[in-house]
Design a protein around this motif. Structure first.
Motif, PDB file in Angstrom:
ATOM      1  N   ASP A  59       0.837  -1.215   0.000  1.00 60.30           N
ATOM      2  CA  ASP A  59       0.000   0.000   0.000  1.00 60.30           C
ATOM      3  C   ASP A  59       0.865   1.255   0.000  1.00 60.30           C
ATOM      4  N   LEU A  60       1.949   1.225   0.785  1.00 54.98           N
ATOM      5  CA  LEU A  60       2.888   2.350   0.796  1.00 54.98           C
ATOM      6  C   LEU A  60       3.506   2.534  -0.584  1.00 54.98           C
ATOM      7  N   ALA A  61       3.940   1.423  -1.185  1.00 54.60           N
ATOM      8  CA  ALA A  61       4.621   1.497  -2.482  1.00 54.60           C
ATOM      9  C   ALA A  61       3.691   2.005  -3.575  1.00 54.60           C
ATOM     10  N   SER A  62       2.424   1.530  -3.589  1.00 59.62           N
ATOM     11  CA  SER A  62       1.501   1.944  -4.658  1.00 59.62           C
ATOM     12  C   SER A  62       1.144   3.425  -4.557  1.00 59.62           C
ATOM     13  N   LEU A  63       0.967   3.908  -3.312  1.00 58.36           N
ATOM     14  CA  LEU A  63       0.622   5.326  -3.145  1.00 58.36           C
ATOM     15  C   LEU A  63       1.799   6.224  -3.533  1.00 58.36           C
ATOM     16  N   THR A  64       3.004   5.867  -3.104  1.00 63.06           N
ATOM     17  CA  THR A  64       4.172   6.688  -3.466  1.00 63.06           C
ATOM     18  C   THR A  64       4.436   6.610  -4.973  1.00 63.06           C
ATOM     19  N   HIS A  65       4.134   5.459  -5.587  1.00 63.00           N
ATOM     20  CA  HIS A  65       4.300   5.332  -7.043  1.00 63.00           C
ATOM     21  C   HIS A  65       3.372   6.299  -7.776  1.00 63.00           C
ATOM     22  N   GLN A  66       2.125   6.409  -7.295  1.00 64.24           N
ATOM     23  CA  GLN A  66       1.177   7.316  -7.944  1.00 64.24           C
ATOM     24  C   GLN A  66       1.573   8.777  -7.717  1.00 64.24           C
ATOM     25  N   MET A  67       2.091   9.085  -6.510  1.00 61.31           N
ATOM     26  CA  MET A  67       2.608  10.434  -6.263  1.00 61.31           C
ATOM     27  C   MET A  67       3.770  10.738  -7.207  1.00 61.31           C
ATOM     28  N   GLU A  68       4.605   9.742  -7.401  1.00 64.85           N
ATOM     29  CA  GLU A  68       5.773   9.889  -8.272  1.00 64.85           C
ATOM     30  C   GLU A  68       5.340  10.215  -9.706  1.00 64.85           C
ATOM     31  N   ASN A  69       4.264   9.583 -10.173  1.00 62.47           N
ATOM     32  CA  ASN A  69       3.762   9.849 -11.534  1.00 62.47           C
ATOM     33  C   ASN A  69       3.328  11.304 -11.700  1.00 62.47           C
ATOM     34  N   VAL A  70       2.613  11.817 -10.683  1.00 66.29           N
ATOM     35  CA  VAL A  70       2.153  13.214 -10.749  1.00 66.29           C
ATOM     36  C   VAL A  70       3.346  14.166 -10.702  1.00 66.29           C
ATOM     37  N   LEU A  71       4.292  13.893  -9.789  1.00 64.64           N
ATOM     38  CA  LEU A  71       5.467  14.757  -9.665  1.00 64.64           C
ATOM     39  C   LEU A  71       6.325  14.718 -10.925  1.00 64.64           C
ATOM     40  N   ASP A  72       6.346  13.579 -11.611  1.00 61.33           N
ATOM     41  CA  ASP A  72       7.105  13.455 -12.850  1.00 61.33           C
ATOM     42  C   ASP A  72       6.546  14.396 -13.923  1.00 61.33           C
ATOM     43  N   LEU A  73       5.219  14.483 -13.989  1.00 61.87           N
ATOM     44  CA  LEU A  73       4.588  15.405 -14.947  1.00 61.87           C
ATOM     45  C   LEU A  73       4.922  16.854 -14.608  1.00 61.87           C
ATOM     46  N   VAL A  74       4.962  17.155 -13.303  1.00 59.91           N
ATOM     47  CA  VAL A  74       5.244  18.531 -12.877  1.00 59.91           C
ATOM     48  C   VAL A  74       6.677  18.916 -13.227  1.00 59.91           C
ATOM     49  N   ASN A  76       8.566  17.829 -15.462  1.00 58.27           N
ATOM     50  CA  ASN A  76       8.802  17.893 -16.908  1.00 58.27           C
ATOM     51  C   ASN A  76       7.969  18.965 -17.594  1.00 58.27           C
ATOM     52  N   GLY A  77       7.312  19.802 -16.797  1.00 58.75           N
ATOM     53  CA  GLY A  77       6.575  20.926 -17.361  1.00 58.75           C
ATOM     54  C   GLY A  77       5.257  20.563 -18.010  1.00 58.75           C
ATOM     55  N   GLN A  78       4.772  19.327 -17.810  1.00 58.22           N
ATOM     56  CA  GLN A  78       3.507  18.918 -18.415  1.00 58.22           C
ATOM     57  C   GLN A  78       2.316  19.193 -17.502  1.00 58.22           C
ATOM     58  N   LEU A  79       2.589  19.599 -16.288  1.00 56.96           N
ATOM     59  CA  LEU A  79       1.526  19.853 -15.323  1.00 56.96           C
ATOM     60  C   LEU A  79       1.948  20.985 -14.414  1.00 56.96           C
ATOM     61  N   LYS A  80       1.031  21.919 -14.178  1.00 53.65           N
ATOM     62  CA  LYS A  80       1.318  23.046 -13.286  1.00 53.65           C
ATOM     63  C   LYS A  80       0.651  22.806 -11.942  1.00 53.65           C
ATOM     64  N   MET A  81       1.401  23.100 -10.875  1.00 50.67           N
ATOM     65  CA  MET A  81       0.876  22.910  -9.529  1.00 50.67           C
ATOM     66  C   MET A  81      -0.254  23.902  -9.256  1.00 50.67           C
ATOM     67  N   ASN A  82      -1.305  23.416  -8.579  1.00 54.70           N
ATOM     68  CA  ASN A  82      -2.394  24.289  -8.139  1.00 54.70           C
ATOM     69  C   ASN A  82      -2.880  23.789  -6.777  1.00 54.70           C
ATOM     70  N   SER A  83      -3.846  24.476  -6.204  1.00 52.44           N
ATOM     71  CA  SER A  83      -4.270  24.161  -4.839  1.00 52.44           C
ATOM     72  C   SER A  83      -4.827  22.745  -4.731  1.00 52.44           C
ATOM     73  N   HIS A  84      -5.530  22.288  -5.777  1.00 49.67           N
ATOM     74  CA  HIS A  84      -6.093  20.937  -5.739  1.00 49.67           C
ATOM     75  C   HIS A  84      -4.984  19.885  -5.674  1.00 49.67           C
ATOM     76  N   ILE A  85      -3.940  20.066  -6.473  1.00 51.32           N
ATOM     77  CA  ILE A  85      -2.833  19.106  -6.490  1.00 51.32           C
ATOM     78  C   ILE A  85      -2.097  19.136  -5.156  1.00 51.32           C
ATOM     79  N   PHE A  86      -1.869  20.351  -4.613  1.00 50.98           N
ATOM     80  CA  PHE A  86      -1.201  20.453  -3.311  1.00 50.98           C
ATOM     81  C   PHE A  86      -1.996  19.725  -2.231  1.00 50.98           C
ATOM     82  N   ASP A  87      -3.317  19.979  -2.191  1.00 51.52           N
ATOM     83  CA  ASP A  87      -4.147  19.341  -1.166  1.00 51.52           C
ATOM     84  C   ASP A  87      -4.117  17.827  -1.292  1.00 51.52           C
ATOM     85  N   THR A  88      -4.159  17.328  -2.529  1.00 50.24           N
ATOM     86  CA  THR A  88      -4.150  15.876  -2.743  1.00 50.24           C
ATOM     87  C   THR A  88      -2.821  15.274  -2.315  1.00 50.24           C
TER      88      THR A  88
END
Length: 676
Positions: A59-74, A76-88
């Motif tokens: 469970d720890l590994a799967s959640l950190t893996h999904q966080m890693e995917n979002v951070l990877d987009l950020v 690489n400039g494909q995603l901009k941080m906003n309040s919703h992403i920060f809260d999540t």
């Protein structure tokens, strides 16, 4: 592979990575464009994922893996941080912390994180990003290049064109004064579905239903009717301002596909280049620093330090005994050896005490996140400014001081700092400031929490105290501001107008005061109405080995901590006067109470009360002074504090015991308990 032997290492390193993630996320929230911080966060998440997977915590590994995917987009400039992403992401960190805590307590680190993973996947897929993009789109010429399609959607559209169907890219803009945008979008989709099939919408259908878009939305549509008929059908819906329809053929579709592939390849190349540059810039210095750190620092189990402290305590007792024997025997060679042993053991004592000293940063570092969450829940803006985080305290004190500081900070945010409207009305900036300071002063550490809020309402405190029967009406009339503010520490005292999950449950600052007093410390408060309040906590540097004054009461010996003593002197009993039933003496142009320790501790063979003169020790508690009468001063000594055991708890005026050089047990007096 047996993993139990690595569990303690996993817990320690996971805790460090989670703390790093929290701190860097707070920095990123203040500087959302700083990709350097994103890179650090990504590496911590990546390391935590690898460690969790290796240890079998899925469970720890799967959640950190999904966080890693979002951070990877950020990054690489494909995603901009906003309040919703920060809260999540902050919710994800909370879930990770609870799972690590469960592992620490012997659990398996399992938790239902499916809802957080789903939110992260939605961010990764672009649903939230797309809605944000569309909210800023406004009016522009319709372009199929603005919507991302996956390979399945490309295949569906390509096969439809090959089968002779018509594919359109449609962009619809509602009027600026449209009230029910979601209803208009539903009517457009209803019209389209009667005339064909919608393949992709931007924003998503869910966001359109929830009106998470500004004025326009777009769709890829496989049509069974012509463009003019489609244009006319949509335009007939009320409050639709514009309808742009572009025909999509094989050539356009292939061009779009090639463009998206090129973008993906470019992003991949940038990602690899960034990773290579980071490795190149960090590898040599990091390797050197890592090697140096590995050879200069090690992890030590805290229990081993406790054992070391206990062994040194026994050594200290024997040293004092040897000093006493050497003074009695008076042999030069023995005296010199004992003096050398005293110097060496003194150095050893300093090292042992320093090993137990921990920076208060280990407590302070969890507060910025807590302040951020509390301020958000109260709809306030609060800046936490920390100074002196490198100030060191004994580990025993550090372990106990966290909860009282949490309570004081929550009190400052809830009761002290005003709401944004209140601050603006008072001519203050909308963002409140809480100063958290730590500094050394003598043998004590002071921790101060100061806010620039509304201050303490003196009248409200007095009214509440009178209502709860804490004080009487006559006493209230003569109380100074300081005495009124100290009423906040009365048991069960609360001035909250309504019960909340932050404060106002009747568990007031008395919990803070009792905890700090049990550590041999003191807490005080200052306040200026309209300008703010300051809580000051005074703590001893260590609770293990202290300097004390040994005194005699008849045949018994007692120790008084040197940090509480102001002065020693001798007084004539004729100087003692009685004021309102209390014995008082003149001391440096003031009158202070005098206490006979023989009466307090019931020492029948003491001559304190029968002599004409008595030795007196003046002690200080906060800003209050008192004098203790004793039979004799024995001298100053380094003493080891021992607990009284579980059968002798809560003994009035006694904080512990120590073993003297001659083997006698001396009780350690708690001056804070004797001075009211």
């Amino acid at each position: 592979m047996e993993m139990n032997q690595y569990l303690s290492m996993f817990i320690d390193e996971s805790t460090e990575h989670l703390q790093s993630l929290n701190e860097n996320m707070l920095q990123l929230e203040n500087s959302p464009e700083d990709l350097g911080i994103v890179q650090i966060i990504f590496r911590s998440a990546h390391t935590l994922k690898g460690m969790s997977a290796t240890m079998g915590f899925e469970d720890l590994a799967s959640l950190t893996h999904q966080m890693e995917n979002v951070l990877d987009l950020v990054r690489n400039g494909q995603l901009k941080m906003n309040s919703h992403i920060f809260d999540t992401l902050f919710k994800s960190l909370d879930a990770l912390e609870s799972m690590v805590q469960d592992i620490t307590q012997g659990g398996e680190g399992k938790a239902d994180v499916s809802h957080i993973v789903a939110q992260l996947r939605a961010i990764e897929s672009g649903d939230f990003e797309d809605s944000a993009a569309s909210s800023n789109s406004g009016n522009h010429n319709a372009s199929p290049e603005g919507v991302q399609l996956d390979q399945y959607q490309f295949s569906v559209l390509d096969q439809s064109i090959a089968a002779g169907n018509t594919v359109f890219y449609i962009e619809v803009t509602v009027r600026e004064d449209c009230v029910l945008k979601g209803a208009r979008a539903y009517m457009v989709f209803d019209c389209l579905e009667r005339n064909g099939e919608v393949v992709k919408s931007n924003p998503s259908v869910q966001d359109l239903e929830q009106e998470k878009f500004d004025r326009s939305f777009s769709v890829y549509f496989i049509s069974q009717v012509g463009q003019e008929q489609l244009q006319q059908s949509i335009s007939q819906i009320s409050e639709i301002e514009q309808v742009h329809i572009v025909s999509v053929d094989h050539e356009t579709l292939n061009h779009l596909n090639r463009q998206q592939e090129q973008k993906a390849e470019l992003a991949s190349a940038k990602r690899e280049a960034a990773a290579t540059s980071v490795k190149a810039s960090e590898s040599a210095p990091a390797r050197t620093a890592g090697t140096a750190a590995a050879t200069r620092t090690i992890r030590v189990d805290i229990e081993r330090l406790d054992v070391l402290m206990n062994l040194f305590s026994e050594l200290l007792i024997d040293r004092v005994r040897l000093e006493q024997l050497a003074s009695e025997i008076k042999r030069t060679d023995l005296t010199e050896t004992v003096e050398h042993m005293t110097r060496v053991s003194g150095d050893l004592q300093n090292i042992v005490l320093k090993l137990r000293m921990v920076p208060v940063d280990t407590v302070f570092n969890r507060f910025p996140r807590m302040v951020r969450d509390l301020a958000k829940s109260l709809d306030k803006k609060v800046d936490l400014v920390i100074t002196g985080a490198d100030t060191e305290l004994d580990r025993t004190v550090i372990e106990e001081i966290g909860d009282p500081l949490v309570h004081l900070l929550r009190n400052s945010i809830d009761h002290g700092v005003e709401a944004i409207s209140g601050r603006l009305a008072a001519g203050k900036p909308e963002t409140g400031t809480i100063q958290l300071r730590a500094f050394h002063s003598g043998n004590h550490v002071f921790i101060e929490i100061e806010d620039d809020g509304q201050g303490i309402n003196r009248d409200k405190v007095l009214q509440t105290a009178l209502k709860n029967g804490v004080i009487g009406a006559d006493e209230a009339k003569s109380m100074t501001d300081e005495q009124v503010y100290n009423l906040l520490f009365a048991s069960g005292f609360s001035t909250a107008d309504k019960v909340s999950d932050i404060s106002g449950r009747g568990v007031g600052l008395d919990v803070v005061k009792s905890k700090i007093a049990s550590l041999g410390g003191n807490v005080s408060v200052e306040s200026t109405p309209g300008q703010g309040s300051k809580f000051s906590v005074q703590l001893p540097l260590t609770l293990s080995i202290i300097s004390a004054m040994l005194v005699g009461l008849g045949s018994e010996k007692y120790a008084i901590p040197l940090s509480s003593i102001v002065e020693t002197m001798v007084i004539d009993h004729k100087q003692i006067r009685t004021v309102h039933g209390n014995q008082m003496i003149d001391y440096r142009q003031s009158i202070i109470p005098v206490i006979s320790l023989a009466q307090v501790f019931d020492c029948p063979d003491s001559a304190v009360d029968s002599e004409e003169e008595s030795e007196v020790i003046v002690i200080r508690k906060g800003d209050r002074l008192a004098a203790f009468m004793v039979d004799e001063f024995i001298g100053q000594s380094e003493i080891v504090i021992k607990t009284m055991g579980k059968y002798l708890t809560n003994i009035y005026g006694i904080s512990g015991a120590t073993i003297l050089g001659d083997g006698q047990v001396a009780l350690i007096i708690d001056p804070n308990a004797l001075v009211k």
